[in-house]
Design an enzyme around this catalytic site. Structure first.
Site, PDB file in Angstrom:
ATOM      1  N   GLU A   1       0.849  -1.195   0.000  1.00 21.75           N
ATOM      2  CA  GLU A   1       0.000   0.000   0.000  1.00 21.75           C
ATOM      3  C   GLU A   1       0.886   1.247   0.000  1.00 21.75           C
ATOM      4  O   GLU A   1       1.498   1.586   1.010  1.00 21.75           O
ATOM      5  CB  GLU A   1      -0.905  -0.004   1.238  1.00 21.75           C
ATOM      6  CG  GLU A   1      -1.732   1.256   1.428  1.00 21.75           C
ATOM      7  CD  GLU A   1      -2.377   1.324   2.807  1.00 21.75           C
ATOM      8  OE1 GLU A   1      -2.556   2.452   3.313  1.00 21.75           O
ATOM      9  OE2 GLU A   1      -2.698   0.266   3.383  1.00 21.75           O
TER      10      GLU A   1
ATOM     11  N   THR B   1      -3.897   6.279   2.145  1.00 16.35           N
ATOM     12  CA  THR B   1      -4.153   7.667   2.520  1.00 16.35           C
ATOM     13  C   THR B   1      -4.866   8.399   1.378  1.00 16.35           C
ATOM     14  O   THR B   1      -4.524   9.522   1.017  1.00 16.35           O
ATOM     15  CB  THR B   1      -2.854   8.410   2.918  1.00 16.35           C
ATOM     16  OG1 THR B   1      -2.007   7.527   3.657  1.00 16.35           O
ATOM     17  CG2 THR B   1      -3.172   9.601   3.799  1.00 16.35           C
TER      18      THR B   1
ATOM     19  N   LYS C   1     -11.159  -1.126   7.180  1.00 20.13           N
ATOM     20  CA  LYS C   1      -9.883  -0.900   7.863  1.00 20.13           C
ATOM     21  C   LYS C   1     -10.184  -0.330   9.249  1.00 20.13           C
ATOM     22  O   LYS C   1     -10.723   0.764   9.364  1.00 20.13           O
ATOM     23  CB  LYS C   1      -9.046   0.092   7.039  1.00 20.13           C
ATOM     24  CG  LYS C   1      -7.804   0.622   7.747  1.00 20.13           C
ATOM     25  CD  LYS C   1      -7.122   1.656   6.871  1.00 20.13           C
ATOM     26  CE  LYS C   1      -6.065   2.424   7.626  1.00 20.13           C
ATOM     27  NZ  LYS C   1      -5.400   3.431   6.789  1.00 20.13           N
TER      28      LYS C   1
END
Length: 215
Positions: A43, A74, A134
């Site tokens: 990621e 993000t 998440k």
């Protein structure tokens, strides 16, 4: 089908490396070190300058390796998600749930993993078609929280990020997490140029997850 393949690869490995770095070059080296250790979910966060270029480069490097999955982290809005997808991102991770981003990812059949802290947020994410939630920041809750959530929401797939360590990763998995996200303590050796340590940590994370699953 590609979306299902990506989700399967991420959950099979069970660990996603959250790559934050001071440069594009460092981000690529961290990612390569993780892959060497058998950690195939990468990621690349959009706090990295030129994150889309890093994603493009990694996608090119691993185009012939079917196990490696490159995603974007993000991601705060749909515009950034679109940039990431065009760069080759196979999954999108956010620190918070964003409905427009969920819609965009669904349109292009890209797994979207938004950060959620409460049952209400998780319910909303599930309604928007999110496959994996998440849990962020995981450090604010701990592994027992997952077991509590699974009571009213047994169908939710949870991936904690923040607060996951080599010492407690087994507890997260045993309490029902489909995968974990690991950042700081995995990639920290990059600051001192000890990329071989990242490879060793990656191996240990993957091994601990597999052992926790009884494999």
């Amino acid at each position: 089908m590609e979306k299902l393949n990506v989700l399967k690869k991420l959950t099979d490995c069970g660990v996603v490396a959250v790559v934050r770095a001071d440069s594009k070059e460092e981000a690529v080296r961290i990612s390569e070190s993780c892959v060497k250790g058998g950690l195939y979910g990468i990621e690349v966060t959009f706090t990295v300058e030129g994150a889309d270029e890093v994603i493009q480069k990694l996608t090119s490097i691993y185009k012939n390796n079917p196990d490696v999955v490159i995603g974007a982290g993000t991601v705060l809005d749909a515009t950034t998600a679109r940039i990431a997808i065009l760069a080759g991102a196979q999954f999108v991770v956010s620190p918070a749930f964003d409905e427009e981003t969920a819609k965009l990812c669904n349109l292009y059949q890209i797994p979207y993993m938004p950060g959620c802290m409460t049952i209400t947020e998780m319910k909303r994410a599930l309604e928007a078609g999110v496959d994996i939630v998440k849990l962020f920041p995981g450090s604010a809750f701990g592994p027992d929280f997952v077991k509590a959530v699974k009571g009213p929401l047994p169908q939710v797939n949870i991936m904690p990020t923040g607060g996951v360590s080599l010492e407690n990763v087994d507890q997260w998995i045993k309490n029902g997490c489909v995968a974990v996200g690991v950042g700081g303590n995995l990639v920290a050796p990059a600051k001192t140029g000890d990329f071989h340590l990242i490879t060793e940590y990656a191996k240990q994370y993957v091994q601990n997850v597999q052992e926790a699953r009884g494999l």
